[in-house]
Motif scaffolding. Structure first.
Motif, PDB file in Angstrom:
ATOM      1  N   LEU A  96       0.860  -1.176   0.000  1.00 42.93           N
ATOM      2  CA  LEU A  96       0.000   0.000   0.000  1.00 42.93           C
ATOM      3  C   LEU A  96       0.905   1.237   0.000  1.00 42.93           C
ATOM      4  CD1 LEU A  96      -3.182   0.539   0.636  1.00 42.93           C
ATOM      5  CD2 LEU A  96      -2.343   1.225   2.860  1.00 42.93           C
ATOM      6  N   ARG A  99      -0.239   6.854   3.470  1.00 40.82           N
ATOM      7  CA  ARG A  99      -1.081   8.034   3.294  1.00 40.82           C
ATOM      8  C   ARG A  99      -0.905   8.971   4.484  1.00 40.82           C
ATOM      9  NH1 ARG A  99      -2.867   4.445  -0.076  1.00 40.82           N
ATOM     10  NH2 ARG A  99      -4.814   4.319  -1.137  1.00 40.82           N
ATOM     11  N   GLU A 101      -3.030  10.573   6.227  1.00 38.12           N
ATOM     12  CA  GLU A 101      -3.988  10.422   7.334  1.00 38.12           C
ATOM     13  C   GLU A 101      -3.568   9.321   8.314  1.00 38.12           C
ATOM     14  OE1 GLU A 101      -4.808  10.288   4.100  1.00 38.12           O
ATOM     15  OE2 GLU A 101      -6.162   8.632   3.626  1.00 38.12           O
ATOM     16  N   ASN A 192      -3.176  -0.638  10.480  1.00 41.57           N
ATOM     17  CA  ASN A 192      -3.927   0.002   9.407  1.00 41.57           C
ATOM     18  C   ASN A 192      -4.316  -1.132   8.460  1.00 41.57           C
ATOM     19  OD1 ASN A 192      -4.986   1.466   7.315  1.00 41.57           O
ATOM     20  ND2 ASN A 192      -3.006   2.222   6.579  1.00 41.57           N
ATOM     21  N   PRO A 193      -5.382  -1.839   8.825  1.00 40.93           N
ATOM     22  CA  PRO A 193      -5.732  -3.049   8.057  1.00 40.93           C
ATOM     23  C   PRO A 193      -6.505  -2.669   6.798  1.00 40.93           C
ATOM     24  CG  PRO A 193      -7.368  -2.686   9.743  1.00 40.93           C
ATOM     25  CD  PRO A 193      -6.373  -1.546   9.857  1.00 40.93           C
ATOM     26  N   PRO A 194      -6.780  -3.636   5.921  1.00 44.59           N
ATOM     27  CA  PRO A 194      -7.716  -3.351   4.832  1.00 44.59           C
ATOM     28  C   PRO A 194      -9.094  -3.110   5.439  1.00 44.59           C
ATOM     29  CG  PRO A 194      -7.220  -5.696   4.933  1.00 44.59           C
ATOM     30  CD  PRO A 194      -6.307  -5.021   5.913  1.00 44.59           C
ATOM     31  N   TYR A 195      -9.826  -2.119   4.906  1.00 47.67           N
ATOM     32  CA  TYR A 195     -11.163  -1.853   5.475  1.00 47.67           C
ATOM     33  C   TYR A 195     -12.183  -1.355   4.460  1.00 47.67           C
ATOM     34  CZ  TYR A 195      -8.967   2.822   5.925  1.00 47.67           C
ATOM     35  OH  TYR A 195      -8.307   3.998   5.700  1.00 47.67           O
ATOM     36  N   ILE A 196     -11.867  -1.470   3.187  1.00 46.96           N
ATOM     37  CA  ILE A 196     -12.810  -1.005   2.165  1.00 46.96           C
ATOM     38  C   ILE A 196     -13.765  -2.154   1.806  1.00 46.96           C
ATOM     39  CG2 ILE A 196     -12.991  -0.080  -0.184  1.00 46.96           C
ATOM     40  CD1 ILE A 196     -10.246   1.196   0.216  1.00 46.96           C
ATOM     41  N   LEU A 208      -5.885   3.482  -6.208  1.00 44.13           N
ATOM     42  CA  LEU A 208      -6.340   2.207  -5.632  1.00 44.13           C
ATOM     43  C   LEU A 208      -6.344   1.069  -6.658  1.00 44.13           C
ATOM     44  CD1 LEU A 208      -7.238   4.282  -3.476  1.00 44.13           C
ATOM     45  CD2 LEU A 208      -9.183   2.824  -3.007  1.00 44.13           C
ATOM     46  N   ALA A 215      -4.555  -5.400   0.533  1.00 45.68           N
ATOM     47  CA  ALA A 215      -4.224  -4.344   1.502  1.00 45.68           C
ATOM     48  C   ALA A 215      -5.355  -3.334   1.619  1.00 45.68           C
ATOM     49  CB  ALA A 215      -2.935  -3.632   1.086  1.00 45.68           C
ATOM     50  N   LEU A 216      -6.351  -3.433   0.750  1.00 43.21           N
ATOM     51  CA  LEU A 216      -7.411  -2.420   0.699  1.00 43.21           C
ATOM     52  C   LEU A 216      -8.769  -2.960   1.140  1.00 43.21           C
ATOM     53  CD1 LEU A 216      -6.541  -0.913  -2.799  1.00 43.21           C
ATOM     54  CD2 LEU A 216      -6.275   0.258  -0.606  1.00 43.21           C
ATOM     55  N   GLU A 246      -6.806   2.024  12.328  1.00 46.03           N
ATOM     56  CA  GLU A 246      -7.334   2.946  11.327  1.00 46.03           C
ATOM     57  C   GLU A 246      -8.545   2.297  10.649  1.00 46.03           C
ATOM     58  OE1 GLU A 246      -4.586   4.931   8.602  1.00 46.03           O
ATOM     59  OE2 GLU A 246      -6.077   4.737   7.002  1.00 46.03           O
ATOM     60  N   ARG A 278     -11.443   8.320  11.922  1.00 43.03           N
ATOM     61  CA  ARG A 278     -10.294   7.728  11.212  1.00 43.03           C
ATOM     62  C   ARG A 278      -9.605   6.640  12.031  1.00 43.03           C
ATOM     63  NH1 ARG A 278      -9.295   6.808   6.409  1.00 43.03           N
ATOM     64  NH2 ARG A 278     -10.024   8.896   5.913  1.00 43.03           N
TER      65      ARG A 278
END
Ligand code: GLN
Length: 291
Positions: A96, A99, A101, A192-196, A208, A215-216, A246, A278
């Protein structure tokens, strides 16, 4: 595209040419970054050298990168690096792209890691480039940080980033979430795991499209990984230890519910610079070393 790369060109000519491919203000800034990358120069170089002839081979390399950027490839993959915290990190399509944030996750973890020289144990699960683990390790040199990732090629990038930044208090282990942590217990666990959501249209847009899907995206509701991480937290934290995650701007209530259900206390969500949910966190019950 039809406009040919100028033959004997200076930086200003090359940037004017790039403007045909990357016409937005953001695109022009990206073209400057790509040119400086190819020339190996810092940003200030352009002020005094933009009328000097550029080596034709470098001009051609620049031309190729601009065309690839215009076709959508992320700038960080084209230059192979990205700044995060105060570190310069190598990135590759195996990772990834860090970012800005995500610096909130680092800030919130540091608030919970006393800076008085005591030994601390921190785990960063799904470390990718190593961004979060390395930033925390650099700020707490007395701490021992364990950074994990499922994939060997990704972990290799993180190991390289530790070396390149001269950080020696991070250890790396390959494996899925808590499986990589074994029986050890930590003062702070971050991720900061995948979370989408797997059907989110954003996955087909912008940078993306080029980043590792694993990772997303994380299942139909984006919470598959976070569910695992919340559920195992108490078994891997010391009493009084903190879990910080996150997540997406609309996942605060769901993540807090998962942290509550896992038996964590003082569960709360912190907003990013844009005022959006966030990072959520919670604490394993019990007295910690610093109570
Ligand atoms: N913040 C990233 C994005 O929405 C996603 C990163 C992640 O899934 N951890 O572009």
């Amino acid at each position: 595209m039809s406009v040919p790369l100028p033959a004997a060109a200076c930086a200003a000519d090359l940037l004017a040419w790039a403007g045909h491919h990357l016409p937005t203000p953001e695109g022009r800034a990206e073209a400057r970054l790509l040119l400086l990358h190819v020339l190996g120069q810092p940003a200030v170089w352009l002020f005094s050298h933009d009328r000097e002839p550029v080596d034709p081979a470098a001009a051609r390399r620049f031309g190729e990168l601009v065309v690839r950027r215009a076709a959508g490839e992320p700038v960080a993959y084209l230059t192979g690096s990205r700044g995060f915290w105060n570190l310069e990190l190598a990135v590759s399509p195996a990772t990834l792209i860090p970012r800005p944030e995500t610096e909130l996750l680092v800030e919130q973890a540091l608030l919970r890691l006393p800076d008085d020289g005591r030994p601390l144990r921190i785990a960063d699960m799904g470390t990718g480039t190593g961004a979060v683990a390395l930033a925390i390790a650099a700020e707490r040199p007395q701490a021992m940080v364990l950074a994990t990732d499922l994939l060997g090629p990704t972990l290799a990038v993180a190991v390289g980033n530790a070396q390149r930044n001269g950080i020696d208090n991070v250890h790396f282990r390959r494996g899925s979430w808590y499986r990589a942590l074994g029986r050890d217990r930590f003062d702070v666990i971050v991720s900061n795991p995948p979370y989408i959501r797997s059907d989110d249209a954003h996955l087909q847009q912008g940078d993306l499209r080029f980043e590792p899907p694993a990772a997303l995206a994380s299942g139909e509701d984006g919470l598959e990984a976070i569910r695992i991480i919340a559920a195992g937290a108490c078994d891997h934290l010391v009493p009084g230890g903190w879990l910080l995650l996150e997540h997406g701007w609309d996942q605060g209530p769901a993540v807090r519910a998962l942290l509550d259900a896992a038996g964590l206390e003082q569960v709360q969500t912190v907003v990013d610079l844009e005022g959006r949910d966030r990072v959520s966190l919670g604490r394993r019950p019990g007295r910690s070393l610093w109570d």
